[in-house]
Scaffold this motif. Structure first.
Motif, PDB file in Angstrom:
ATOM      1  N   VAL A 105       0.834  -1.180   0.000  1.00 37.14           N
ATOM      2  CA  VAL A 105       0.000   0.000   0.000  1.00 37.14           C
ATOM      3  C   VAL A 105       0.879   1.243   0.000  1.00 37.14           C
ATOM      4  CG1 VAL A 105      -1.795   1.283   1.175  1.00 37.14           C
ATOM      5  CG2 VAL A 105      -1.828  -1.201   1.242  1.00 37.14           C
ATOM      6  N   SER A 106       0.806   2.004  -1.075  1.00 38.26           N
ATOM      7  CA  SER A 106       1.538   3.263  -1.153  1.00 38.26           C
ATOM      8  C   SER A 106       0.532   4.399  -1.006  1.00 38.26           C
ATOM      9  CB  SER A 106       2.254   3.379  -2.502  1.00 38.26           C
ATOM     10  OG  SER A 106       3.186   2.330  -2.647  1.00 38.26           O
ATOM     11  N   VAL A 107       0.716   5.222  -0.006  1.00 36.14           N
ATOM     12  CA  VAL A 107      -0.239   6.284   0.287  1.00 36.14           C
ATOM     13  C   VAL A 107       0.420   7.634   0.081  1.00 36.14           C
ATOM     14  CG1 VAL A 107      -1.772   7.288   2.000  1.00 36.14           C
ATOM     15  CG2 VAL A 107      -1.402   4.810   1.963  1.00 36.14           C
ATOM     16  N   PHE A 108      -0.233   8.497  -0.701  1.00 33.86           N
ATOM     17  CA  PHE A 108       0.267   9.835  -0.946  1.00 33.86           C
ATOM     18  C   PHE A 108      -0.724  10.818  -0.333  1.00 33.86           C
ATOM     19  CE2 PHE A 108       1.720   7.035  -4.279  1.00 33.86           C
ATOM     20  CZ  PHE A 108       3.069   7.299  -4.344  1.00 33.86           C
ATOM     21  N   SER A 109      -0.252  11.622   0.583  1.00 37.93           N
ATOM     22  CA  SER A 109      -1.133  12.517   1.327  1.00 37.93           C
ATOM     23  C   SER A 109      -1.409  13.794   0.531  1.00 37.93           C
ATOM     24  CB  SER A 109      -0.487  12.871   2.671  1.00 37.93           C
ATOM     25  OG  SER A 109      -1.301  13.761   3.389  1.00 37.93           O
ATOM     26  N   SER A 159       3.865   5.133 -16.327  1.00 35.26           N
ATOM     27  CA  SER A 159       5.318   5.206 -16.173  1.00 35.26           C
ATOM     28  C   SER A 159       5.730   4.178 -15.115  1.00 35.26           C
ATOM     29  CB  SER A 159       5.773   6.617 -15.766  1.00 35.26           C
ATOM     30  OG  SER A 159       5.246   6.962 -14.500  1.00 35.26           O
ATOM     31  N   ASN A 160       7.019   4.099 -14.840  1.00 34.48           N
ATOM     32  CA  ASN A 160       7.504   3.083 -13.905  1.00 34.48           C
ATOM     33  C   ASN A 160       6.894   3.211 -12.513  1.00 34.48           C
ATOM     34  OD1 ASN A 160       9.137   1.909 -15.841  1.00 34.48           O
ATOM     35  ND2 ASN A 160      10.906   3.199 -15.334  1.00 34.48           N
ATOM     36  N   ASP A 161       6.610   4.434 -12.090  1.00 35.75           N
ATOM     37  CA  ASP A 161       6.103   4.626 -10.733  1.00 35.75           C
ATOM     38  C   ASP A 161       4.792   5.421 -10.719  1.00 35.75           C
ATOM     39  OD1 ASP A 161       7.184   6.957 -11.618  1.00 35.75           O
ATOM     40  OD2 ASP A 161       8.243   7.456  -9.767  1.00 35.75           O
ATOM     41  N   ARG A 162       4.056   5.396 -11.833  1.00 36.68           N
ATOM     42  CA  ARG A 162       2.835   6.192 -11.904  1.00 36.68           C
ATOM     43  C   ARG A 162       1.670   5.353 -12.420  1.00 36.68           C
ATOM     44  NH1 ARG A 162       1.941  11.790 -15.353  1.00 36.68           N
ATOM     45  NH2 ARG A 162       0.023  12.445 -14.329  1.00 36.68           N
ATOM     46  N   GLY A 191      -3.555   7.465  -9.134  1.00 38.64           N
ATOM     47  CA  GLY A 191      -3.727   6.366  -8.196  1.00 38.64           C
ATOM     48  C   GLY A 191      -4.470   5.202  -8.819  1.00 38.64           C
ATOM     49  N   GLY A 192      -4.449   4.070  -8.115  1.00 38.85           N
ATOM     50  CA  GLY A 192      -5.127   2.874  -8.584  1.00 38.85           C
ATOM     51  C   GLY A 192      -4.402   1.612  -8.153  1.00 38.85           C
ATOM     52  N   TRP A 232      -2.245  -1.950  -9.391  1.00 41.25           N
ATOM     53  CA  TRP A 232      -1.459  -2.534 -10.469  1.00 41.25           C
ATOM     54  C   TRP A 232      -0.696  -3.740  -9.941  1.00 41.25           C
ATOM     55  CZ3 TRP A 232      -1.864  -1.725 -15.465  1.00 41.25           C
ATOM     56  CH2 TRP A 232      -0.878  -2.233 -16.324  1.00 41.25           C
ATOM     57  N   GLN A 233      -0.953  -4.898 -10.550  1.00 39.17           N
ATOM     58  CA  GLN A 233      -0.298  -6.162 -10.162  1.00 39.17           C
ATOM     59  C   GLN A 233      -0.402  -6.390  -8.656  1.00 39.17           C
ATOM     60  OE1 GLN A 233       3.671  -5.933 -11.798  1.00 39.17           O
ATOM     61  NE2 GLN A 233       2.975  -6.329 -13.879  1.00 39.17           N
ATOM     62  N   ASP A 234      -1.616  -6.314  -8.160  1.00 43.90           N
ATOM     63  CA  ASP A 234      -1.944  -6.557  -6.748  1.00 43.90           C
ATOM     64  C   ASP A 234      -1.364  -5.514  -5.794  1.00 43.90           C
ATOM     65  OD1 ASP A 234      -3.352  -8.845  -7.460  1.00 43.90           O
ATOM     66  OD2 ASP A 234      -1.542 -10.091  -7.359  1.00 43.90           O
ATOM     67  N   LEU A 235      -0.795  -4.447  -6.322  1.00 44.93           N
ATOM     68  CA  LEU A 235      -0.309  -3.367  -5.473  1.00 44.93           C
ATOM     69  C   LEU A 235      -1.301  -2.211  -5.533  1.00 44.93           C
ATOM     70  CD1 LEU A 235       3.509  -3.292  -6.307  1.00 44.93           C
ATOM     71  CD2 LEU A 235       2.382  -4.354  -4.353  1.00 44.93           C
ATOM     72  N   ASP A 236      -1.545  -1.599  -4.392  1.00 42.38           N
ATOM     73  CA  ASP A 236      -2.527  -0.536  -4.276  1.00 42.38           C
ATOM     74  C   ASP A 236      -1.807   0.800  -4.127  1.00 42.38           C
ATOM     75  OD1 ASP A 236      -4.763   0.927  -3.992  1.00 42.38           O
ATOM     76  OD2 ASP A 236      -5.568  -0.127  -2.263  1.00 42.38           O
ATOM     77  N   TYR A 237      -1.897   1.630  -5.160  1.00 43.00           N
ATOM     78  CA  TYR A 237      -1.257   2.939  -5.140  1.00 43.00           C
ATOM     79  C   TYR A 237      -2.328   3.980  -4.817  1.00 43.00           C
ATOM     80  CZ  TYR A 237       2.592   0.595  -7.545  1.00 43.00           C
ATOM     81  OH  TYR A 237       3.614  -0.255  -7.880  1.00 43.00           O
ATOM     82  N   ARG A 238      -2.483   4.276  -3.572  1.00 40.33           N
ATOM     83  CA  ARG A 238      -3.533   5.187  -3.144  1.00 40.33           C
ATOM     84  C   ARG A 238      -3.046   6.640  -3.164  1.00 40.33           C
ATOM     85  NH1 ARG A 238      -5.946   2.121   2.242  1.00 40.33           N
ATOM     86  NH2 ARG A 238      -6.380   0.109   1.231  1.00 40.33           N
ATOM     87  N   VAL A 239      -3.946   7.507  -3.565  1.00 42.88           N
ATOM     88  CA  VAL A 239      -3.692   8.937  -3.506  1.00 42.88           C
ATOM     89  C   VAL A 239      -4.758   9.537  -2.604  1.00 42.88           C
ATOM     90  CG1 VAL A 239      -3.597  11.095  -4.798  1.00 42.88           C
ATOM     91  CG2 VAL A 239      -2.635   9.008  -5.789  1.00 42.88           C
TER      92      VAL A 239
END
Length: 246
Positions: free
Chosen positions: A14-18, A50-53, A85-86, A88-95
């Protein structure tokens, strides 16, 4: 130990961006916006740009719009809007603060045009809920639902803000689909009989060429008659001249 591993695994997935929001007036939010939609949410999908987006691409059915050209709405029942955000490959990129939508939810969206398409302007700030009451509709900020100005905007006040920005309020989209079909010139060949098909309309250029050809063909017998007359006259003159010498 197992608990520590579970916490670490959760952190990695879980990657969270405040995001911090500041209340802005509706006029200020519309200041550099490119369009506003009243639309019903249909579905969403995630894309890696992109690689991290990671971005979310939400699909809406447009009810009304302003500021967006008709040519940009290819299908009003399948209009795409993006936000960061979203998954990708079972990873949750939360914004934090990104908008969220329920199935068939109808909302007002303030949009900004980007290189990848139309995006919800200001994340959740660009989404307004539509609240139905006995007194009529009003619009509520999804980020500041209890704000004295943004938590309850009447339909008239919202329309007035749109008119100040775009010169008009929300308008119905004219058709389900907009298709721009380029006009192509077709070369029409005559058949062996020299006639055009009945279903084909002959253009001015074709008429001009054909009339010239027909004129030349019709003038051929006249030139033949003149030619034979000249030959006959020359022959008579030659015979008379030869008799005179004798």
């Amino acid at each position: 130990m197992i608990q520590k591993i579970s916490i670490l695994f959760l952190f990695l997935n879980v990657s969270v961006f405040s995001t911090t929001f500041i209340p802005l007036s509706l006029d200020k939010q519309l200041e550099d916006a490119n369009g506003v939609l009243r639309a019903k949410f249909s579905s969403l999908e995630y894309k890696k740009v992109s690689n991290d987006r990671i971005i979310t691409e939400a699909t809406f059915k447009i009810v009304e719009s302003i500021g967006i050209k008709q040519s940009e709405i290819i299908n009003k029942n399948n209009f795409k809007v993006i936000y960061p955000g979203g998954k990708w490959q079972d990873l949750d990129y939360r914004v934090s603060g990104a908008p969220s939508f329920k199935p068939n939810e109808e909302a007002l969206l303030i949009l900004k045009k980007t290189s990848m398409g139309y995006a919800v302007k200001g994340l959740g700030m660009g989404k307004y809920k539509i609240i139905e009451t006995e007194e009529g509709e009003f619009y509520q900020s999804s980020v500041f639902p209890k704000h004295p100005s943004l938590g309850r905007i009447t339909e008239n006040d919202f329309d007035s803000a749109l008119i100040r920005k775009f010169g008009a309020d929300l308008q119905k989209v004219k058709s389900d689909k907009f298709v721009n079909i380029p006009v192509q010139k077709e070369v029409v060949e005559k058949n062996k009989s020299g006639r055009f098909p009945a279903s084909v309309e002959r253009g001015p250029a074709q008429v001009e060429l054909d009339s010239t050809k027909e004129a030349s063909q019709s003038s051929n017998p006249i030139w033949i008659v003149v030619l034979f007359s000249l030959l006959g006259a020359i022959s008579v003159y030659t015979i008379r001249r030869s008799k005179g010498h004798k």
